[in-house]
Motif scaffolding. Structure first.
Motif, PDB file in Angstrom:
ATOM      1  N   UNK A   1      -9.823  33.528 -21.333  1.00 15.46           N
ATOM      2  CA  UNK A   1      -9.916  32.096 -21.591  1.00 15.46           C
ATOM      3  C   UNK A   1      -8.538  31.567 -21.965  1.00 15.46           C
ATOM      4  N   UNK A   2      -8.257  30.372 -21.516  1.00 15.56           N
ATOM      5  CA  UNK A   2      -7.054  29.688 -21.976  1.00 15.56           C
ATOM      6  C   UNK A   2      -7.361  29.056 -23.321  1.00 15.56           C
ATOM      7  N   UNK A   3      -6.529  29.335 -24.304  1.00 20.66           N
ATOM      8  CA  UNK A   3      -6.740  28.834 -25.659  1.00 20.66           C
ATOM      9  C   UNK A   3      -5.510  28.045 -26.076  1.00 20.66           C
ATOM     10  N   UNK A   4      -5.742  26.893 -26.683  1.00 27.87           N
ATOM     11  CA  UNK A   4      -4.671  26.100 -27.269  1.00 27.87           C
ATOM     12  C   UNK A   4      -4.928  25.962 -28.761  1.00 27.87           C
ATOM     13  N   UNK A   5      -3.876  26.143 -29.564  1.00 31.08           N
ATOM     14  CA  UNK A   5      -3.956  26.019 -31.022  1.00 31.08           C
ATOM     15  C   UNK A   5      -2.829  25.092 -31.471  1.00 31.08           C
ATOM     16  N   UNK A   6      -3.166  24.117 -32.339  1.00 38.24           N
ATOM     17  CA  UNK A   6      -2.206  23.110 -32.796  1.00 38.24           C
ATOM     18  C   UNK A   6      -2.163  23.119 -34.314  1.00 38.24           C
ATOM     19  N   UNK A   7      -0.945  23.129 -34.875  1.00 36.10           N
ATOM     20  CA  UNK A   7      -0.802  23.184 -36.330  1.00 36.10           C
ATOM     21  C   UNK A   7      -0.740  21.786 -36.934  1.00 36.10           C
TER      22      UNK A   7
ATOM     23  N   UNK B   1      -6.714  37.256 -31.381  1.00 39.49           N
ATOM     24  CA  UNK B   1      -5.977  36.045 -31.733  1.00 39.49           C
ATOM     25  C   UNK B   1      -6.540  35.503 -33.041  1.00 39.49           C
ATOM     26  N   UNK B   2      -5.644  35.143 -33.966  1.00 41.49           N
ATOM     27  CA  UNK B   2      -6.039  34.525 -35.225  1.00 41.49           C
ATOM     28  C   UNK B   2      -5.789  33.034 -35.167  1.00 41.49           C
ATOM     29  N   UNK B   3      -6.791  32.248 -35.555  1.00 40.12           N
ATOM     30  CA  UNK B   3      -6.651  30.797 -35.676  1.00 40.12           C
ATOM     31  C   UNK B   3      -6.736  30.464 -37.161  1.00 40.12           C
ATOM     32  N   UNK B   4      -5.624  30.084 -37.791  1.00 35.05           N
ATOM     33  CA  UNK B   4      -5.645  29.813 -39.233  1.00 35.05           C
ATOM     34  C   UNK B   4      -6.544  28.623 -39.579  1.00 35.05           C
ATOM     35  N   UNK B   5      -6.983  28.586 -40.819  1.00 32.05           N
ATOM     36  CA  UNK B   5      -7.831  27.513 -41.318  1.00 32.05           C
ATOM     37  C   UNK B   5      -7.197  26.152 -41.052  1.00 32.05           C
ATOM     38  N   UNK B   6      -7.994  25.206 -40.559  1.00 30.04           N
ATOM     39  CA  UNK B   6      -7.614  23.821 -40.300  1.00 30.04           C
ATOM     40  C   UNK B   6      -6.731  23.637 -39.074  1.00 30.04           C
ATOM     41  N   UNK B   7      -6.264  24.721 -38.436  1.00 29.33           N
ATOM     42  CA  UNK B   7      -5.536  24.568 -37.182  1.00 29.33           C
ATOM     43  C   UNK B   7      -6.540  24.179 -36.098  1.00 29.33           C
TER      44      UNK B   7
END
Length: 508
Positions: A402-408, A425-431
């Motif tokens: 899957x293509x994943x996008x994460x924004x800080x 993959x780790x997605x931090x809280x609130x990202x």
């Protein structure tokens, strides 16, 4: 066998004291670790081979795992392979990626409720009747909750390899050591795994002086032994034991043989045998003959019985029949299967499904402060943008990509790439994040560092955008009232977007 209520109560307090919240110092210790400018999908860094399987660790020193306060490992168990008894310094969630087998978990203070039948005893011609704590069956799709400090073992009694993905919540308040993953082995030879974890721990601590400190401590001990003949003779005996069991690195190996003989009330020869490990078989060994232990006859019966026990407990809770100890601790459910499509909590026939596991459907997770979800996306379908309100998310891709996008918080895309099968993959809280499956779809398991993890969608029927007044949307994004209305109401789905929708937007 009678249960000592006082001992059971103390055991319960020992296991779960402080599990209702993550460590306060953890957030302070790792607050700088979450200043992340770039995330990476990663594969395991270390691979330790045992006689009947492998143990692979993701590097706990990487920034995204330090931010989440977790460690992750993957185990592969070959048919007839036995994972030797051990325990960890942190609560675990264990997901069965493939295969089936049995697992034993030793709850302190609980009775040995599984016993050999009289028929088996008769067939064995007087064989001593064994008894032990409950043994559970597991299968693909099961997620198993393991408290910290609780001994567990597992055995592959099937015909295919068992693959598990294990998350250790080292930042949990139940872990009062440090945030280094520690497995305390009670049998076997974990020397190679311990060496690899020590190397990773040294990287985490950044202490090149670690070896010098050890040498100073050893030097002080030698000076004391020169002044005390009894200490010197004991040291010589320990050296002789070390030569006999040079490859033994589990907890029982270091104890004095005389003490162990008295503790187990057995001959010294038996202690010598359990302290002597032959060969470098590692922590997953191959059983010569099929392992014969008392197990439930069928998995369906076991799961039905556990659910009935839980329903009986909830029905009598607060009544005179509830003893508050055995029913809540010794008989608690520790596993749930998330692979069954009929169990889905969120479902879209064109897009996919999501099954969630939290403290409401597996109560032990409230004590461990963890939860999980298993997701499936069909060909080119996606999850709408959202963020985790109260937890870090650790995603492991089971199948497809899957293509994943994460924004800080700065509005920077810290990740925009494919996550392939077997990557983490780790997605931090609130990202904020979103994902879209590839042509072959995608399946994943996610772990959350909260027993009641909550997401806020950015689009769709239950999104924050839908909850805003139309004029607020128009003013915030400088669009017309008509466009604001489309932004709010055009996507009727709850969590998904379908490929047909995305293609229409692209064509427009």
């Amino acid at each position: 066998m009678a249960i000592n209520p006082s001992f059971l109560f103390l055991s319960l307090l020992f296991l779960f004291n402080g599990c209702l919240a993550r460590q306060t110092f953890s957030s302070q210790q790792f607050q700088n670790e979450c200043q992340i400018n770039r995330l990476r999908a990663s594969a395991p860094q270390t691979r330790i081979r045992s006689e009947a399987g492998t143990t692979e660790w993701w590097n706990p020193n990487c920034q995204q795992l330090r931010c989440a306060g977790v460690s992750v490992m993957r185990q592969t168990i070959e048919p007839n392979g036995l994972v030797l008894p051990s325990f960890t310094n942190a609560p675990q969630l264990l997901y069965i990626v493939q295969g089936r087998g049995i697992q034993g978990i030793v709850m302190p203070g609980c009775a040995e409720t599984f016993q050999d039948s009289q028929q088996w005893q008769h067939q064995s011609r007087g064989r001593f009747q064994d008894q032990h704590q409950k043994v559970r069956r597991f299968r693909q799709g099961d997620i198993i909750a393991l408290p910290q400090g609780v001994v567990h073992w597992s055995y592959n009694d099937g015909n295919e390899r068992v693959v598990t993905i294990n998350l250790l919540d080292t930042g949990n308040s139940a872990n009062q050591l440090d945030n280094i993953p520690r497995r305390f082995h009670l049998a076997g030879n974990p020397e190679e795994e311990q060496r690899q974890l020590r190397r990773l721990a040294q990287q985490m601590q950044g202490r090149s002086e670690r070896g010098e400190e050890s040498e100073e401590e050893e030097g002080e001990g030698e000076e004391e032994e020169e002044d005390n003949p009894s200490r010197r003779s004991r040291h010589q005996e320990e050296e002789e034991q070390g030569r006999e069991s040079s490859s033994c690195n589990n907890l029982l190996c270091a104890f004095d043989r005389n003490f162990l003989a008295q503790a187990f009330n057995v001959d010294h020869d038996i202690i010598r045998k359990i302290q002597r490990v032959r060969g470098n078989r590692g922590t997953i060994i191959r059983v010569r003959d099929r392992l014969q232990v008392v197990t439930p006859p069928r998995m369906e019966e076991e799961e039905r019985e556990e659910r009935q026990q839980e329903q009986r407990y909830r029905h009598t809770r607060g009544g005179s029949q509830d003893n508050g100890l055995e029913e809540t601790f010794c008989s608690m459910r520790i596993k749930e299967n998330l692979a069954d499509p009929e169990r889905a909590d969120i479902f879209n026939p064109q897009a996919g499904r999501i099954s969630t596991l939290n403290r409401f459907n597996l109560p032990i997770l409230q004590r461990l402060e963890l939860s999980a979800e298993r997701g499936v996306l069909y060909n080119r379908a996606g999850l709408i943008p959202q963020w985790n309100v109260n937890a870090h998310k650790i995603l492991y891709m089971l199948r497809g990509c899957a293509r994943v996008q994460v924004v800080n918080h700065n509005g920077d895309a810290v990740f925009d790439d494919n996550v392939e099968q077997g990557q983490l993959l780790t997605v931090p809280q609130n990202f904020a994040f979103m994902k879209q499956a590839g042509n072959e779809g995608a399946e994943w398991i996610s772990f959350f560092t909260n027993s009641e993890a909550t997401n806020t969608p950015m689009a769709g029927s239950v999104s924050f955008m839908r909850a805003l007044p139309e004029e607020v949307v128009a003013a915030s994004y400088q669009v017309s009232r008509e466009d604001a209305r489309r932004i709010k109401f055009n996507n009727k789905n709850t969590f998904f977007f379908t490929p047909s929708q995305s293609e229409r937007r692209a064509d427009a």
